[in-house]
Design a protein around this motif. Sequence first.
Motif, PDB file in Angstrom:
ATOM      1  N   TYR A  30      39.662  41.106  36.416  1.00 21.60           N
ATOM      2  CA  TYR A  30      40.353  40.295  35.373  1.00 21.60           C
ATOM      3  C   TYR A  30      40.260  38.815  35.439  1.00 21.60           C
ATOM      4  CZ  TYR A  30      41.425  45.019  33.562  1.00 21.60           C
ATOM      5  OH  TYR A  30      41.017  46.384  33.399  1.00 21.60           O
ATOM      6  N   PHE A  31      40.076  38.373  36.639  1.00 22.96           N
ATOM      7  CA  PHE A  31      40.458  37.010  37.020  1.00 22.96           C
ATOM      8  C   PHE A  31      39.034  36.237  37.583  1.00 22.96           C
ATOM      9  CE2 PHE A  31      44.045  39.664  37.762  1.00 22.96           C
ATOM     10  CZ  PHE A  31      45.082  38.895  36.852  1.00 22.96           C
ATOM     11  N   ASN A 115      44.669  34.861  31.232  1.00 16.63           N
ATOM     12  CA  ASN A 115      44.346  36.135  32.259  1.00 16.63           C
ATOM     13  C   ASN A 115      45.660  37.128  32.352  1.00 16.63           C
ATOM     14  OD1 ASN A 115      41.935  35.620  32.699  1.00 16.63           O
ATOM     15  ND2 ASN A 115      42.265  34.404  34.682  1.00 16.63           N
TER      16      ASN A 115
END
Length: 201
Positions: A30-31, A115
């Motif tokens: 996710y980053f 994020n």
Amino acid sequence: MKNLVDYMISRGVLHTPRIIDAFLAIDRKYFVPQPFLEHMYVDAPLPIGKKPDNFPAFYCGIYARTLRTKRGENILDIGSGSGWTASLLCYIVGDKGSVIGLDRVDELVEQGKKNLAQFNFGSHCRIQKAGPELGLPHQQFDRILVSASANKIPQTLFDQLKIGGVLVIPVQNSIYRFEKISDSNIKQEEFKGFVFVPLIT
């Protein structure tokens, strides 16, 4: 991500159930920017925009272990970058704690906010633009994490630690852990052999 977590467990980096759960829930994918997703589980730094890197997962595990964060604590994350460390810390402290992430790069502040928002932690976890002074003077925290290397130890951060609080900061090629026993007594540990981007102060 599980293979990466298993690797860090085998190396003794992740060693408490809460931290292990955080790394499993707050997946590195996710980053990581889209062009680098195929490398998201490689234990190596990855670009996150301009010059800063999303540092190796192993480093992130070292930070989590060295901070020894507990539920309900208030954390300051200096150099929050992609927001991965801030998100991990938000998971660990739970809804009774808080995390404030700071970054000086506008692009990274916005990226980190986006994020972090994926996990719906709520208002107790946030990322914001760093001010002209290092950290958040006149506030105190249970834990302070600095994710970029300083040339020397910034004394101002000790004033931002509560008694019993912990500061983890890279200085040149070492990670230092400082525990504030009292206003005049700081316990120090050094862990050598790391490489970081420089801290902008």
